[in-house]
Enzyme design. Structure first.
Site, PDB file in Angstrom:
ATOM      1  CD  GLU A 139      -2.935  -1.143   2.236  1.00 21.09           C
ATOM      2  OE1 GLU A 139      -4.093  -1.342   1.859  1.00 21.09           O
ATOM      3  OE2 GLU A 139      -2.646  -0.931   3.417  1.00 21.09           O
ATOM      4  CB  CYS A 158       2.928   7.464   3.289  1.00 20.77           C
ATOM      5  SG  CYS A 158       3.447   6.288   4.540  1.00 20.77           S
ATOM      6  CB  CYS A 211       7.282  -5.217   8.828  1.00 22.45           C
ATOM      7  SG  CYS A 211       8.579  -4.286   9.685  1.00 22.45           S
ATOM      8  CB  CYS A 221       6.111  -2.748  16.340  1.00 19.36           C
ATOM      9  SG  CYS A 221       7.800  -2.295  15.889  1.00 19.36           S
ATOM     10  CB  CYS A 245       2.752  -2.029  13.731  1.00 13.90           C
ATOM     11  SG  CYS A 245       2.870  -1.628  11.980  1.00 13.90           S
ATOM     12  CB  CYS A 304       0.497   5.983  11.460  1.00 12.83           C
ATOM     13  SG  CYS A 304       0.791   7.639  10.945  1.00 12.83           S
TER      14      CYS A 304
HETATM   15  N1  SAH Z   1       9.424   0.553  10.236  1.00  7.15           N
HETATM   16  C1  SAH Z   1       9.550   1.991  10.194  1.00  7.15           C
HETATM   17  C2  SAH Z   1       8.633   2.602   9.156  1.00  7.15           C
HETATM   18  C3  SAH Z   1       7.151   2.509   9.473  1.00  7.15           C
HETATM   19  S1  SAH Z   1       6.608   4.115   9.770  1.00  7.15           S
HETATM   20  C4  SAH Z   1       9.334   2.558  11.581  1.00  7.15           C
HETATM   21  O1  SAH Z   1       9.029   1.785  12.477  1.00  7.15           O
HETATM   22  O2  SAH Z   1       9.520   3.742  11.793  1.00  7.15           O
HETATM   23  C5  SAH Z   1       5.050   3.892  10.433  1.00  7.15           C
HETATM   24  C6  SAH Z   1       4.891   4.700  11.709  1.00  7.15           C
HETATM   25  O3  SAH Z   1       3.572   4.452  12.247  1.00  7.15           O
HETATM   26  C7  SAH Z   1       5.884   4.255  12.755  1.00  7.15           C
HETATM   27  O4  SAH Z   1       6.249   5.319  13.574  1.00  7.15           O
HETATM   28  C8  SAH Z   1       5.038   3.271  13.520  1.00  7.15           C
HETATM   29  O5  SAH Z   1       5.579   3.004  14.772  1.00  7.15           O
HETATM   30  C9  SAH Z   1       3.709   3.956  13.564  1.00  7.15           C
HETATM   31  N2  SAH Z   1       2.603   3.042  13.848  1.00  7.15           N
HETATM   32  C10 SAH Z   1       2.600   1.714  13.705  1.00  7.15           C
HETATM   33  N3  SAH Z   1       1.411   1.199  14.072  1.00  7.15           N
HETATM   34  C11 SAH Z   1       0.654   2.241  14.465  1.00  7.15           C
HETATM   35  C12 SAH Z   1      -0.685   2.351  14.913  1.00  7.15           C
HETATM   36  N4  SAH Z   1      -1.471   1.276  15.013  1.00  7.15           N
HETATM   37  N5  SAH Z   1      -1.160   3.579  15.195  1.00  7.15           N
HETATM   38  C13 SAH Z   1      -0.372   4.668  15.025  1.00  7.15           C
HETATM   39  N6  SAH Z   1       0.895   4.629  14.596  1.00  7.15           N
HETATM   40  C14 SAH Z   1       1.407   3.426  14.315  1.00  7.15           C
END
Ligand code: SAH
Length: 360
Positions: free
Chosen positions: A86, A99, A106, A110, A113, A334
């Site tokens: 996406e 974006c 991935c 985390c 996510c 995000c």
């Molecule tokens: N792997 C990289 C790039 C992903 S950026 C990183 O971790 O930075 C995506 C951003 O959205 C990251 O800051 C991630 O931590 C955040 N994110 C992930 N899941 C989320 C959620 N459910 N709600 C809000 N932000 C989230």
């Protein structure tokens, strides 16, 4: 599509051509949006024919195109390997941010996510990363009927961990910056990482764009739980790498992203701890209200809690903003990007099982 200037020049030299052909072809592809070699009229006929016979110039197919009520747009793109990724376009008054995804799924997992829950299939090629920018730029320019820069900023914040696909991401970011291609300055490109320390240093050496770090917790025990990569590269090491990253520049700051999870990392003591950490690095903090997805137990912190957290940081002298949620009605916000990942890690299956148990 994925060759940067140096690689493209080597390619033409290997064909017995002059290196300036690289600039010509890159302009056709990236500036003009031409993918048919026959239309590249400043190349000789035989060269056009030999390129058509041996070079590959494909962009991912668009499977779906969704528009949010706030104007955010999400595309699902088909990539080889029975998968889809996406990308999201976020228009604002003074800029348009794209974006971009870097991996199919991935590896980092985390806990909050959606992409992590889908598992991992493979890294995207440089061509597939640049292809996203190419599609957005040319499609939007046609639809808005303008030559001006609809895509003015790029954030490597889609699916995947960009620093775990280092070489392809760097090639792609070089093409984004190249004046013969997308011509974006390094300040308009932001790479977000969960904190792969050695690659932060390497990025500084090879392609120093703006850096964002997904911190999400102000101490190691909590961060180990939310961002498992922290067990390998704990906060102290991460902040030291961030300091090295901005050491050469007197204006640059690292952006620290901090997702606001109700009752998990949003307590007042966390704000105070975070403020202490932020004194160690030229930084700004971006608080992200948690975006929910099917199967997660986390909840978004209340607005008053987020504001209180922001105020504590602000009073401690930290530059802090709250990210406005965009595109959540089409699951483009995000952490909601999930695409369609043919998982090779078993993780998606485990997550499905937990879901089934919960429903029963
Ligand atoms: N792997 C990289 C790039 C992903 S950026 C990183 O971790 O930075 C995506 C951003 O959205 C990251 O800051 C991630 O931590 C955040 N994110 C992930 N899941 C989320 C959620 N459910 N709600 C809000 N932000 C989230």
């Amino acid at each position: 599509m994925g060759l940067d200037r140096q690689a493209m020049e080597s390619y033409f030299i290997s064909l017995g051509e002059k290196s300036f052909r690289a600039a010509q072809v890159m302009k056709w592809i990236h500036q003009m949006g031409v993918t048919d070699f026959e239309q590249m009229t400043n190349l000789s006929k035989p060269l056009r024919q030999s390129l058509a016979a041996q070079a590959d110039l494909t962009v991912p197919d668009i499977i779906s195109d969704n528009l949010s009520i706030d104007g955010t747009r999400k595309w699902l793109l088909k990539v080889p390997g029975k998968s889809a990724i996406e990308m999201v376009f976020i228009p604002e008054e003074s800029r348009g941010t794209l974006c971009v995804s870097s991996q199919v799924g991935c590896t980092l997992n985390c806990s909050f996510c959606a992409t992590g829950k889908q598992g991992y299939n493979r890294d995207l090629t440089a061509a597939e990363i640049v292809g996203q920018v190419w599609i957005a730029k040319h499609l939007l320019a046609r639809q808005y009927q303008t030559d001006s820069r609809v895509v003015s900023n790029i954030v490597m914040m889609g699916m995947g961990e960009p620093l775990m696909n280092f070489d392809n991401v760097v090639s792609a970011m070089r093409i984004m910056q190249d004046d013969f291609c997308f011509g974006l300055s390094k300040r308009r490109i932001t790479l977000s990482t969960a904190g792969v320390v050695p690659q932060i240093d390497e990025l500084q050496r090879q392609c120093p764009v703006s850096l964002a770090v997904s911190l999400h917790a102000p101490n190691d025990s909590l961060r180990n739980e939310l961002v498992p990569l922290n067990k390998k590269y704990p906060i102290e090491q991460l902040l030291a790498a961030c300091n090295r990253y901005v050491a050469d520049s007197n204006r640059a700051r690292v952006t620290f992203e901090y997702v606001m999870l109700d009752g998990v990392n949003d307590q007042l003591e966390h704000a105070h701890q975070l403020a202490e950490l932020m004194k160690q690095v030229p930084s700004k903090v971006n608080l992200i209200p948690f975006n929910s997805f099917t199967g997660t137990d986390y909840k978004r912190s209340s607005n008053s809690r987020i504001n209180r957290f922001r105020d504590i940081l602000h009073e401690a002298g930290v530059i802090v903003t709250v990210r406005r949620t965009r595109g959540d009605d089409i699951e483009a916000a995000c952490g909601q990007l999930a695409g369609d990942v043919m998982d090779r890690t078993n993780r998606a299956e485990k997550f499905r099982q937990t879901l089934v148990e919960k429903i029963q």
